[in-house]
Design a protein around this motif. Structure first.
Motif, PDB file in Angstrom:
ATOM      1  N   ARG A   2       0.818  -1.199   0.000  1.00  0.00           N
ATOM      2  CA  ARG A   2       0.000   0.000   0.000  1.00  0.00           C
ATOM      3  C   ARG A   2       0.852   1.249   0.000  1.00  0.00           C
ATOM      4  O   ARG A   2       1.848   1.337   0.705  1.00  0.00           O
ATOM      5  N   ARG A   8      -7.163   0.416   3.649  1.00  0.00           N
ATOM      6  CA  ARG A   8      -7.804  -0.852   3.325  1.00  0.00           C
ATOM      7  C   ARG A   8      -9.116  -0.909   4.107  1.00  0.00           C
ATOM      8  O   ARG A   8      -9.126  -0.756   5.328  1.00  0.00           O
ATOM      9  N   GLU A  25      -9.045  -1.326  -1.436  1.00  0.00           N
ATOM     10  CA  GLU A  25      -8.127  -0.267  -1.051  1.00  0.00           C
ATOM     11  C   GLU A  25      -8.566   1.008  -1.743  1.00  0.00           C
ATOM     12  O   GLU A  25      -9.021   0.974  -2.893  1.00  0.00           O
TER      13      GLU A  25
END
Length: 175
Positions: A2, A8, A25
């Motif tokens: 990420r 998330r 996400e």
């Protein structure tokens, strides 16, 4: 991995027989499909043990996929009080599992979820699923419960900024 600013989100569609979940996400603009599935409880088991199955299943999913925030569909009340009560108990597990992991939790009405995904609060399930396919092209879901959970996560992704601003404003007003 990420990037900075990405969050998330797990969307949860509570049900006693089947609880759908979908993880996405979001960086505030873009959405990405991560995973989705369905947790089922054993139909011939006592209610308390079915609720435990849902709780343990959701706890495992949240841990496995590293969700930071959760969104849960609000219960709609129908004519069958017994069914509504059982759904409410399943919904309690859907709220408790992310709360026990310290996630920020938001709740959304079915109409707001549909409006956020499709643009119409009374959209049909097929319209919602088609828009999920458009917004999350890599999404693969095998049930309506999974699709609903992904829609709940998408709804949260689009409303979480406004909710955070409202929290900051109310906290500032409380000082």
């Amino acid at each position: 991995m990420r990037g900075q600013g990405q969050v998330r989100i797990i969307g949860i569609d509570p049900g006693l027989r089947r609880t759908g979940w979908g993880v996405i996400e979001s960086d505030g603009v873009r959405l990405a499909y991560v995973a989705s599935g369905c947790i089922t409880s054993t139909a011939d088991e006592d209610l308390a043990y079915r609720l435990r199955e849902l709780f343990e299943g959701l706890t495992s999913v949240i841990a496995a996929w590293g969700a930071a925030e959760a969104a849960v569909e609000e219960t709609f009340v129908n004519d069958n009080a017994r069914a509504t009560l059982k759904l409410g108990q399943a919904r309690g597990m859907a709220l408790l599992a992310p709360a026990m992991r310290g996630l920020r939790i938001a709740e959304y009405s079915p109409n707001l979820i549909k409006k956020s995904v499709v643009g119409a609060g009374h959209a049909e399930k097929q319209q919602v699923q088609a828009m999920i396919g458009f917004l999350l092209p890599k999404a693969r879901f095998e049930s309506a419960d999974e699709a609903d959970a992904l829609a709940i996560a998408i709804c949260h992704a689009s409303h979480r900024g406004a909710a955070a601003l409202a929290r900051r404003v109310s906290e500032g007003a409380a000082e």
